[in-house]
Design a protein around this motif. Structure first.
Motif, mmCIF file in Angstrom:
data_model
loop_
_atom_site.group_PDB
_atom_site.id
_atom_site.type_symbol
_atom_site.label_atom_id
_atom_site.label_comp_id
_atom_site.label_asym_id
_atom_site.label_seq_id
_atom_site.Cartn_x
_atom_site.Cartn_y
_atom_site.Cartn_z
ATOM 1 N N THR A 178 0.829 -1.204 0.000
ATOM 2 C CA THR A 178 0.000 0.000 0.000
ATOM 3 C C THR A 178 0.864 1.253 0.000
ATOM 4 N N PHE A 179 1.887 1.232 0.804
ATOM 5 C CA PHE A 179 2.830 2.354 0.894
ATOM 6 C C PHE A 179 3.405 2.665 -0.489
ATOM 7 N N TYR A 180 3.864 1.629 -1.140
ATOM 8 C CA TYR A 180 4.436 1.782 -2.470
ATOM 9 C C TYR A 180 3.379 2.277 -3.455
ATOM 10 N N GLY A 181 2.175 1.697 -3.359
ATOM 11 C CA GLY A 181 1.102 2.075 -4.277
ATOM 12 C C GLY A 181 0.717 3.537 -4.147
ATOM 13 N N VAL A 182 0.606 4.018 -2.918
ATOM 14 C CA VAL A 182 0.218 5.413 -2.719
ATOM 15 C C VAL A 182 1.270 6.337 -3.337
ATOM 16 N N ALA A 183 2.532 6.055 -3.044
ATOM 17 C CA ALA A 183 3.597 6.909 -3.591
ATOM 18 C C ALA A 183 3.628 6.811 -5.113
ATOM 19 N N GLY A 184 3.580 5.588 -5.615
ATOM 20 C CA GLY A 184 3.678 5.389 -7.060
ATOM 21 C C GLY A 184 2.531 6.053 -7.802
ATOM 22 N N TYR A 185 1.310 5.844 -7.305
ATOM 23 C CA TYR A 185 0.155 6.370 -8.027
ATOM 24 C C TYR A 185 0.015 7.878 -7.896
ATOM 25 N N THR A 186 0.635 8.480 -6.876
ATOM 26 C CA THR A 186 0.670 9.933 -6.839
ATOM 27 C C THR A 186 1.376 10.468 -8.083
ATOM 28 N N PHE A 187 2.484 9.827 -8.431
ATOM 29 C CA PHE A 187 3.250 10.326 -9.579
ATOM 30 C C PHE A 187 2.645 9.881 -10.909
ATOM 31 N N TYR A 188 2.128 8.671 -10.950
ATOM 32 C CA TYR A 188 1.446 8.260 -12.177
ATOM 33 C C TYR A 188 0.293 9.221 -12.465
ATOM 34 N N PHE A 189 -0.454 9.531 -11.398
ATOM 35 C CA PHE A 189 -1.575 10.458 -11.547
ATOM 36 C C PHE A 189 -1.099 11.811 -12.065
ATOM 37 N N GLN A 190 -0.074 12.334 -11.420
ATOM 38 C CA GLN A 190 0.422 13.657 -11.795
ATOM 39 C C GLN A 190 0.919 13.661 -13.243
ATOM 40 N N THR A 191 1.570 12.587 -13.632
ATOM 41 C CA THR A 191 2.127 12.528 -14.979
ATOM 42 C C THR A 191 1.025 12.448 -16.033
ATOM 43 N N VAL A 192 0.023 11.602 -15.770
ATOM 44 C CA VAL A 192 -1.054 11.458 -16.749
ATOM 45 C C VAL A 192 -1.907 12.727 -16.783
ATOM 46 N N LEU A 193 -2.067 13.365 -15.615
ATOM 47 C CA LEU A 193 -2.730 14.665 -15.603
ATOM 48 C C LEU A 193 -1.943 15.638 -16.480
ATOM 49 N N GLY A 194 -0.640 15.513 -16.408
ATOM 50 C CA GLY A 194 0.236 16.343 -17.246
ATOM 51 C C GLY A 194 -0.042 16.155 -18.723
ATOM 52 N N LEU A 195 -0.360 14.932 -19.111
ATOM 53 C CA LEU A 195 -0.714 14.666 -20.511
ATOM 54 C C LEU A 195 -1.912 15.522 -20.916
ATOM 55 N N ILE A 196 -2.915 15.543 -20.043
ATOM 56 C CA ILE A 196 -4.121 16.319 -20.356
ATOM 57 C C ILE A 196 -3.769 17.806 -20.431
ATOM 58 N N ILE A 197 -2.962 18.255 -19.478
ATOM 59 C CA ILE A 197 -2.552 19.660 -19.474
ATOM 60 C C ILE A 197 -1.805 19.995 -20.763
ATOM 61 N N LEU A 198 -0.930 19.099 -21.169
ATOM 62 C CA LEU A 198 -0.132 19.323 -22.377
ATOM 63 C C LEU A 198 -1.016 19.410 -23.621
ATOM 64 N N ARG A 199 -2.067 18.611 -23.635
ATOM 65 C CA ARG A 199 -2.993 18.664 -24.781
ATOM 66 C C ARG A 199 -3.635 20.041 -24.890
ATOM 67 N N VAL A 200 -3.960 20.615 -23.727
ATOM 68 C CA VAL A 200 -4.607 21.917 -23.735
ATOM 69 C C VAL A 200 -3.588 23.012 -24.038
ATOM 70 N N ARG A 201 -2.436 22.890 -23.385
ATOM 71 C CA ARG A 201 -1.449 23.964 -23.463
ATOM 72 C C ARG A 201 -0.705 23.986 -24.795
ATOM 73 N N GLU A 202 -0.382 22.786 -25.286
ATOM 74 C CA GLU A 202 0.363 22.722 -26.543
ATOM 75 C C GLU A 202 -0.348 21.799 -27.526
ATOM 76 N N PRO A 203 -1.497 22.277 -28.035
ATOM 77 C CA PRO A 203 -2.286 21.399 -28.903
ATOM 78 C C PRO A 203 -1.548 21.015 -30.183
ATOM 79 N N ASP A 204 -0.605 21.862 -30.599
ATOM 80 C CA ASP A 204 0.051 21.605 -31.882
ATOM 81 C C ASP A 204 1.322 20.779 -31.769
ATOM 82 N N LEU A 205 1.699 20.459 -30.553
ATOM 83 C CA LEU A 205 2.881 19.626 -30.358
ATOM 84 C C LEU A 205 2.729 18.328 -31.150
ATOM 85 N N GLU A 206 3.818 17.930 -31.794
ATOM 86 C CA GLU A 206 3.719 16.715 -32.597
ATOM 87 C C GLU A 206 3.577 15.481 -31.707
ATOM 88 N N ARG A 207 2.486 14.748 -31.926
ATOM 89 C CA ARG A 207 2.248 13.539 -31.138
ATOM 90 C C ARG A 207 2.107 12.356 -32.083
#
Ligand code: ARG
Length: 549
Positions: A442-471
């Motif tokens: 559980t300890f590992y999961g909480v820490a790990g998923y905090t960053f997975y969450f933040q990173t995937v949230l970052g994907l959404i942010i990047l889509r909004v912020r840089e829509p023209d970025l080559e994907r």
């Protein structure tokens, strides 16, 4: 030519910062400080060697480890019924899959080695990348190593002494776990080759163990044969959803255990820059490896249910041993225990190898005291660190061979990042001593998923912020949204389900943030701007220097 997942590990270098205009960490003030320059002769290009199949074996090999042989009890206990457990396994698998698909998009858009650390720095700023590295060094890496070591210990004690010993003394198990840790650390300190060479054997062991469980389960279910005479009829007599738990927090804990078994799906992103054709192969790797692993895990779990009464599955972390003894008696349990212990030892070996490089890279980047960027032992170790920093500037007389341990994995005996590996081993030992499989997962999961969450949230942010970025690869937008919602649910429930572990994770993060804003980040900002330091900062800087030299 690449022969195993492990061979790629030398490329697991989290701080590369050159390619297609991205400077994940800001341009290094001194080009020689850029790890990719120092250690790859300035070129990542020459390592573009991974094919689709390499990627596939890399991901599958990293994901399958201890979890499928140890998580089922925690999943079953908390889900309550076999049917609910299977649902948890599917949800965990699909969550890992959506996460991996999201990471594939990020990997295509930001084609650098380094995974989350690089994406977070680019999207949120360097503090986020630092925080990730910090938590990887103090929680994620040693935490996962401790879990694997404990499972290694439980299986080995089981195999050699028997089930009673595991129940009678957790200290015996912990002792064996520590011995395993010491062995693996010594192996990796001694030589890079020794460590990497053994990887293939261990990989083979775990495939045999997993496929064996599945095949045996099917045979037993069809024929009704087993060593213990009467077949298990639990699954016939008891409803698949009888006793399903209705407490949401318990489901979260069950999910963490399932997610542990699927963890490692992000690892392919550490080496995206090495793919020959990342745009095509990265998504293909993800969309074949994850379904494959999900299928294997579901089959293995069904096997467990067909052969063992649920009460037995729930009561043991070494479900494969119970399985073996039910079908083949003492010999069966011994064989399975040895296979799983071997699989865990291999996983521990791999994770120790990569942790050493992660800590080393963090030391070199100035995220940790420089001592952790030393290589080798004795007087030479600092000289070699300086040499690696000066590599290419011909300031050092140390033969180039001694530095290239990283590039060609053959610098000779004890030219490894020993101090980095010692730090990792020390932290891992602490977790082994104070934790258990269930608490650590559980300890590992909480820490790990905090960053997975933040990173995937970052994907959404990047889509909004840089829509023209080559994907080159774009997932459906629902994929990251599903991932973010489920991981947010998981994280929010953790507070209620396991308050202590959650608080501990939060505490580590706060410490990381304080270190960044009070120290490393400010120093870094100053370095970049060339601003003179105030006297009080000079004192801090001096202390840092003393500490780090
Ligand atoms: N899924 C693996 C197992 O079952 C654990 C992976 C550990 N995490 C990692 N990033 N290597 O043992």
């Amino acid at each position: 030519s690449v022969t195993s997942a492990f061979d790629f590990a030398p490329n697991l270098f989290p701080l590369s910062s050159t390619a297609q205009g991205y400077t994940a960490l800001g341009a290094p003030s001194n080009p020689a400080l850029d790890p990719s320059n120092a250690l790859h002769g300035g070129s990542l290009e020459k390592n573009k060697s991974l094919s689709y199949l390499n990627g596939l074996s890399l991901v599958v090999g990293l994901i399958i480890g201890s979890g499928i042989f140890s998580s089922p009890s925690q999943v079953n206990k908390n889900a309550g019924s076999p049917g609910a457990s299977l649902i948890v396994w599917v949800v965990a698998g699909v969550l890992a899959w959506t996460g991996a698909a999201s990471y594939a998009e990020l990997g295509g858009a930001i084609p650098l080695n380094g995974g989350a650390q690089v994406y977070l720095s680019k999207i949120f700023g360097e503090w986020a990348g630092f925080l990730f590295t910090w938590c990887a060094v103090v929680v994620l890496k040693p935490g996962s190593a401790a879990i694997i070591a404990i499972i290694f210990g439980e299986y080995l004690v089981h195999a050699i002494i028997g089930a009673e010993a595991v129940d009678a003394s957790t200290w015996l198990t912990k002792g064996v776990a520590l011995v395993g840790l010491v062995l693996v650390t010594l192996l990796n300190c001694a030589s890079t080759k020794l460590g990497t060479r053994s990887a293939d054997v261990f990989m083979f062991l775990k495939f045999v163990a997993l496929l064996g469980v599945t095949a045996i389960g099917i045979v037993v279910a069809v024929t009704g044969l087993s060593y213990k005479g009467e077949a298990n009829t639990d699954w016939k007599n008891r409803g698949w959803f009888e006793d399903t738990n209705t407490n949401v927090s318990n489901w979260a804990v069950a999910l963490y255990a399932g997610l542990w078994a699927f963890d490692g799906w992000d690892n392919v992103n550490y080496v995206t820059a090495e793919f020959k054709n990342p745009a095509r192969d990265l998504p293909r790797v993800i969309h074949t490896s994850l379904p494959l692993v999900i299928l294997c895990y579901i089959l293995a779990n069904i096997s467990y249910f067909l052969v063992l009464p649920t009460s037995v599955i729930e009561s043991t972390n070494t479900v494969a041993v119970a399985f073996g003894s039910q079908v083949f008696g003492p010999v069966g349990s011994l064989i399975l225990a040895l296979f799983v212990a071997g699989s865990c030892f291999g996983a521990l070996n791999a994770t120790t190898f990569t942790s050493g490089r992660l800590v080393y890279a963090a030391g070199k980047e100035g995220y940790l005291p420089g001592i952790f960027a030393n290589i080798g032992l004795g007087k030479s170790h600092k000289a070699i660190r300086l040499h690696t920093i000066n590599a290419g500037t011909s300031k050092s007389k140390i033969p180039r061979k001694c530095v290239d341990w990283f590039a060609d994995a053959d610098a000779g005996f004890f030219f490894t990042p020993i101090s980095a590996m010692m730090l990792n081993a020390a932290l891992t030992a602490v977790y082994i001593l104070i934790g258990s499989f269930n608490t650590l997962v559980t300890f590992y999961g909480v820490a790990g998923y905090t960053f997975y969450f933040q990173t995937v949230l970052g994907l959404i942010i990047l889509r909004v912020r840089e829509p023209d970025l080559e994907r080159p690869y774009k997932t459906w937008i629902t994929t990251p949204i599903i991932f973010c919602c489920v991981s947010l649910f998981l994280l929010s429930r953790a507070v209620f389900a396991e308050p202590v572990q959650t608080l501990l994770v939060v505490a580590f993060m706060v410490v990381g943030l304080v270190i960044w804003f009070a120290w490393v980040g400010r120093r870094r900002g100053k370095e970049k701007q060339g601003v003179r330091q105030s006297p009080s900062e000079k004192v801090g800087w001096k202390l840092w220097k003393i500490w780090s030299s």
